[in-house]
Design a protein around this motif. Structure first.
Motif, PDB file in Angstrom:
ATOM      1  N   ILE A 105       0.820  -1.205   0.023  1.00  0.00           N
ATOM      2  CA  ILE A 105       0.148   0.076  -0.016  1.00  0.00           C
ATOM      3  C   ILE A 105       1.049   1.190   0.088  1.00  0.00           C
ATOM      4  O   ILE A 105       1.807   1.441   0.895  1.00  0.00           O
ATOM      5  CB  ILE A 105      -0.778   0.020   1.403  1.00  0.00           C
ATOM      6  N   LEU A 106       0.449   2.157  -0.775  1.00  0.00           N
ATOM      7  CA  LEU A 106       1.134   3.607  -0.845  1.00  0.00           C
ATOM      8  C   LEU A 106       0.197   4.451  -0.450  1.00  0.00           C
ATOM      9  O   LEU A 106      -0.988   4.526  -0.806  1.00  0.00           O
ATOM     10  CB  LEU A 106       1.943   3.659  -2.150  1.00  0.00           C
ATOM     11  N   TYR A 107       0.593   5.375   0.416  1.00  0.00           N
ATOM     12  CA  TYR A 107      -0.230   6.608   0.769  1.00  0.00           C
ATOM     13  C   TYR A 107       0.474   7.549   0.555  1.00  0.00           C
ATOM     14  O   TYR A 107       1.603   7.836   1.418  1.00  0.00           O
ATOM     15  CB  TYR A 107      -0.999   6.292   2.123  1.00  0.00           C
ATOM     16  N   ALA A 108      -0.015   8.817  -0.031  1.00  0.00           N
ATOM     17  CA  ALA A 108       0.748  10.079  -0.167  1.00  0.00           C
ATOM     18  C   ALA A 108      -0.221  11.121  -0.001  1.00  0.00           C
ATOM     19  O   ALA A 108      -1.117  11.418  -0.410  1.00  0.00           O
ATOM     20  CB  ALA A 108       1.521  10.322  -1.591  1.00  0.00           C
ATOM     21  N   ASP A 109       0.388  12.115   0.879  1.00  0.00           N
ATOM     22  CA  ASP A 109      -0.400  13.244   1.113  1.00  0.00           C
ATOM     23  C   ASP A 109       0.467  14.713   1.178  1.00  0.00           C
ATOM     24  O   ASP A 109       1.420  14.473   1.368  1.00  0.00           O
ATOM     25  CB  ASP A 109      -1.623  13.198   2.225  1.00  0.00           C
ATOM     26  N   MET A 110      -0.401  15.532   1.040  1.00  0.00           N
ATOM     27  CA  MET A 110       0.457  17.004   0.975  1.00  0.00           C
ATOM     28  C   MET A 110       0.804  17.424   2.548  1.00  0.00           C
ATOM     29  O   MET A 110       0.118  17.137   3.416  1.00  0.00           O
ATOM     30  CB  MET A 110      -0.432  18.208   0.594  1.00  0.00           C
ATOM     31  N   ARG A 111       1.960  17.695   2.680  1.00  0.00           N
ATOM     32  CA  ARG A 111       2.377  18.268   4.055  1.00  0.00           C
ATOM     33  C   ARG A 111       1.841  19.463   4.228  1.00  0.00           C
ATOM     34  O   ARG A 111       1.662  20.584   3.368  1.00  0.00           O
ATOM     35  CB  ARG A 111       3.836  18.322   4.070  1.00  0.00           C
ATOM     36  N   ASP A 112       1.570  19.990   5.432  1.00  0.00           N
ATOM     37  CA  ASP A 112       1.264  21.543   5.778  1.00  0.00           C
ATOM     38  C   ASP A 112      -0.224  21.815   5.401  1.00  0.00           C
ATOM     39  O   ASP A 112      -0.331  22.949   4.767  1.00  0.00           O
ATOM     40  CB  ASP A 112       2.312  22.219   5.532  1.00  0.00           C
ATOM     41  N   TYR A 113      -0.987  20.704   5.235  1.00  0.00           N
ATOM     42  CA  TYR A 113      -2.178  21.094   4.343  1.00  0.00           C
ATOM     43  C   TYR A 113      -2.960  22.209   4.914  1.00  0.00           C
ATOM     44  O   TYR A 113      -3.469  23.142   4.184  1.00  0.00           O
ATOM     45  CB  TYR A 113      -2.838  19.791   4.259  1.00  0.00           C
ATOM     46  N   ALA A 114      -3.179  22.166   6.327  1.00  0.00           N
ATOM     47  CA  ALA A 114      -3.875  23.354   6.940  1.00  0.00           C
ATOM     48  C   ALA A 114      -3.344  24.764   6.594  1.00  0.00           C
ATOM     49  O   ALA A 114      -3.871  25.804   6.231  1.00  0.00           O
ATOM     50  CB  ALA A 114      -3.835  23.258   8.448  1.00  0.00           C
ATOM     51  N   ASN A 115      -1.739  24.968   6.387  1.00  0.00           N
ATOM     52  CA  ASN A 115      -1.271  26.020   6.215  1.00  0.00           C
ATOM     53  C   ASN A 115      -1.472  26.490   4.724  1.00  0.00           C
ATOM     54  O   ASN A 115      -1.783  27.740   4.584  1.00  0.00           O
ATOM     55  CB  ASN A 115       0.505  25.730   5.983  1.00  0.00           C
ATOM     56  N   TRP A 116      -1.566  25.576   3.817  1.00  0.00           N
ATOM     57  CA  TRP A 116      -1.975  26.066   2.279  1.00  0.00           C
ATOM     58  C   TRP A 116      -3.489  26.518   2.376  1.00  0.00           C
ATOM     59  O   TRP A 116      -4.012  27.366   1.651  1.00  0.00           O
ATOM     60  CB  TRP A 116      -1.807  24.739   1.549  1.00  0.00           C
ATOM     61  N   THR A 117      -4.317  25.800   3.209  1.00  0.00           N
ATOM     62  CA  THR A 117      -5.932  26.035   3.183  1.00  0.00           C
ATOM     63  C   THR A 117      -5.872  27.786   3.708  1.00  0.00           C
ATOM     64  O   THR A 117      -6.883  28.432   3.067  1.00  0.00           O
ATOM     65  CB  THR A 117      -6.884  25.327   3.827  1.00  0.00           C
ATOM     66  N   HIS A 118      -5.059  28.206   4.569  1.00  0.00           N
ATOM     67  CA  HIS A 118      -4.925  29.508   4.932  1.00  0.00           C
ATOM     68  C   HIS A 118      -4.621  30.361   4.112  1.00  0.00           C
ATOM     69  O   HIS A 118      -5.246  31.647   4.055  1.00  0.00           O
ATOM     70  CB  HIS A 118      -4.358  29.537   6.435  1.00  0.00           C
ATOM     71  N   ARG A 119      -3.739  30.223   3.334  1.00  0.00           N
ATOM     72  CA  ARG A 119      -2.907  31.050   2.420  1.00  0.00           C
ATOM     73  C   ARG A 119      -3.260  30.995   1.038  1.00  0.00           C
ATOM     74  O   ARG A 119      -3.261  32.151   0.276  1.00  0.00           O
ATOM     75  CB  ARG A 119      -1.316  30.944   2.451  1.00  0.00           C
ATOM     76  N   ARG A 150       3.205  34.490  -1.361  1.00  0.00           N
ATOM     77  CA  ARG A 150       2.137  34.053  -0.171  1.00  0.00           C
ATOM     78  C   ARG A 150       2.814  33.516   0.674  1.00  0.00           C
ATOM     79  O   ARG A 150       2.109  33.148   1.755  1.00  0.00           O
ATOM     80  CB  ARG A 150       1.166  33.159  -0.859  1.00  0.00           C
ATOM     81  N   GLY A 151       4.105  33.470   0.852  1.00  0.00           N
ATOM     82  CA  GLY A 151       4.928  32.724   1.990  1.00  0.00           C
ATOM     83  C   GLY A 151       4.653  31.376   2.337  1.00  0.00           C
ATOM     84  O   GLY A 151       4.403  30.854   3.400  1.00  0.00           O
ATOM     85  N   LEU A 152       4.203  30.627   1.057  1.00  0.00           N
ATOM     86  CA  LEU A 152       3.949  29.229   1.341  1.00  0.00           C
ATOM     87  C   LEU A 152       4.922  28.128   1.611  1.00  0.00           C
ATOM     88  O   LEU A 152       6.224  28.832   1.337  1.00  0.00           O
ATOM     89  CB  LEU A 152       3.036  28.607  -0.021  1.00  0.00           C
ATOM     90  N   PRO A 153       4.985  27.314   2.392  1.00  0.00           N
ATOM     91  CA  PRO A 153       5.992  26.372   2.580  1.00  0.00           C
ATOM     92  C   PRO A 153       6.308  25.636   1.157  1.00  0.00           C
ATOM     93  O   PRO A 153       5.582  25.737   0.282  1.00  0.00           O
ATOM     94  CB  PRO A 153       5.564  25.350   3.503  1.00  0.00           C
ATOM     95  N   ALA A 154       7.467  24.965   1.183  1.00  0.00           N
ATOM     96  CA  ALA A 154       7.890  24.126   0.001  1.00  0.00           C
ATOM     97  C   ALA A 154       6.789  23.152  -0.295  1.00  0.00           C
ATOM     98  O   ALA A 154       6.316  22.563   0.702  1.00  0.00           O
ATOM     99  CB  ALA A 154       9.095  23.525  -0.108  1.00  0.00           C
ATOM    100  N   PHE A 155       6.199  22.818  -1.540  1.00  0.00           N
ATOM    101  CA  PHE A 155       5.290  21.930  -1.833  1.00  0.00           C
ATOM    102  C   PHE A 155       5.936  20.455  -1.399  1.00  0.00           C
ATOM    103  O   PHE A 155       7.065  20.337  -1.946  1.00  0.00           O
ATOM    104  CB  PHE A 155       4.906  21.948  -2.934  1.00  0.00           C
ATOM    105  N   ALA A 156       5.478  19.756  -0.523  1.00  0.00           N
ATOM    106  CA  ALA A 156       6.019  18.562  -0.209  1.00  0.00           C
ATOM    107  C   ALA A 156       5.007  17.204   0.058  1.00  0.00           C
ATOM    108  O   ALA A 156       3.934  17.725   0.609  1.00  0.00           O
ATOM    109  CB  ALA A 156       7.046  18.635   1.009  1.00  0.00           C
TER     110      ALA A 156
END
Length: 201
Positions: free
Chosen positions: A12-26, A106-112
């Motif tokens: 099983i491979l599960y991948a998700d965006m890091r810091d998703y809450a940060n992205w939703t705010h910005r 926007r001061g976003l974190p690196a997409f990871a």
């Protein structure tokens, strides 16, 4: 619910965006949808390339199952899943470049991504249609649960690709590994022995 097929060994491979809450705010919902679309487009192509048996998007993440089939016996499901994970890690760099060009102010974190891999038995349950829609299949079992929780345990891991020792054993000699940790997963008594995958040999 009707069980449709069982596999004694899968990855099983599960991948998700890091810091998703940060992205939703910005970002606005439309802008975030644009980024998520970039993610879906890249990851869908990657896992298809390595022969995923099943793929489903779950919120800001993606769940895939790799099994051994007649046309894939030369490369086991663990190694194909790890190759897909490395491909996803490479794809994040393209998405991050896109984000920097589009939303650099926007001061976003690196997409990871956080990418978790775990191997074991699973079943695919066939679910009847809801509200007149066609039925669909979903993977179930402890192996799925472990993959979903690997990044939710303690200590928190900052690795890009985390594999349980069950997956790591399937790819011994074919991958480069980094750190190792015993991770306590939510709702489980026994810690999970996990290994950082840093690349292919």
């Amino acid at each position: 619910v009707q069980e449709s097929e069982k596999f004694s060994s899968t990855t099983i491979l599960y991948a998700d965006m890091r810091d998703y809450a940060n992205w939703t705010h910005r970002l606005s919902s439309t802008e975030l949808g644009d980024v998520v679309q970039q993610f879906y487009g890249n990851v869908g192509d990657t896992v298809h390339l390595f022969g995923a048996h099943y793929m489903q998007f779950v919120g800001d993440g993606m769940l895939c199952a790799f099994v051994d089939a007649g046309d894939t016996h030369s490369v086991n499901h663990g190694l194909r899943a790890v190759r897909a994970a490395v491909g996803l890690a490479d794809a994040t760099r393209r998405i991050d470049l896109y984000v920097k060009q589009r939303f650099g102010d926007r001061g976003l974190p690196a997409f990871a991504l956080s990418i978790a891999l775990h191997s074991g038995p699973i079943a695919f349950a066939k679910l009847g249609g809801l509200f007149g829609s066609a039925g669909h299949t979903t993977p179930v079992g402890d192996s799925v649960t472990v993959a979903l929780k690997l990044f939710a345990g303690q200590p928190a891991l900052d690795w890009t690709i985390t594999a349980s020792v069950q997956t790591a054993r399937l790819v011994t000699g074919a991958v480069r590994t980094g750190k190792r940790a015993m991770v306590n997963l939510p709702g489980r008594n026994m810690p999970s022995d996990t290994v950082e995958i840093v690349g292919l040999q």
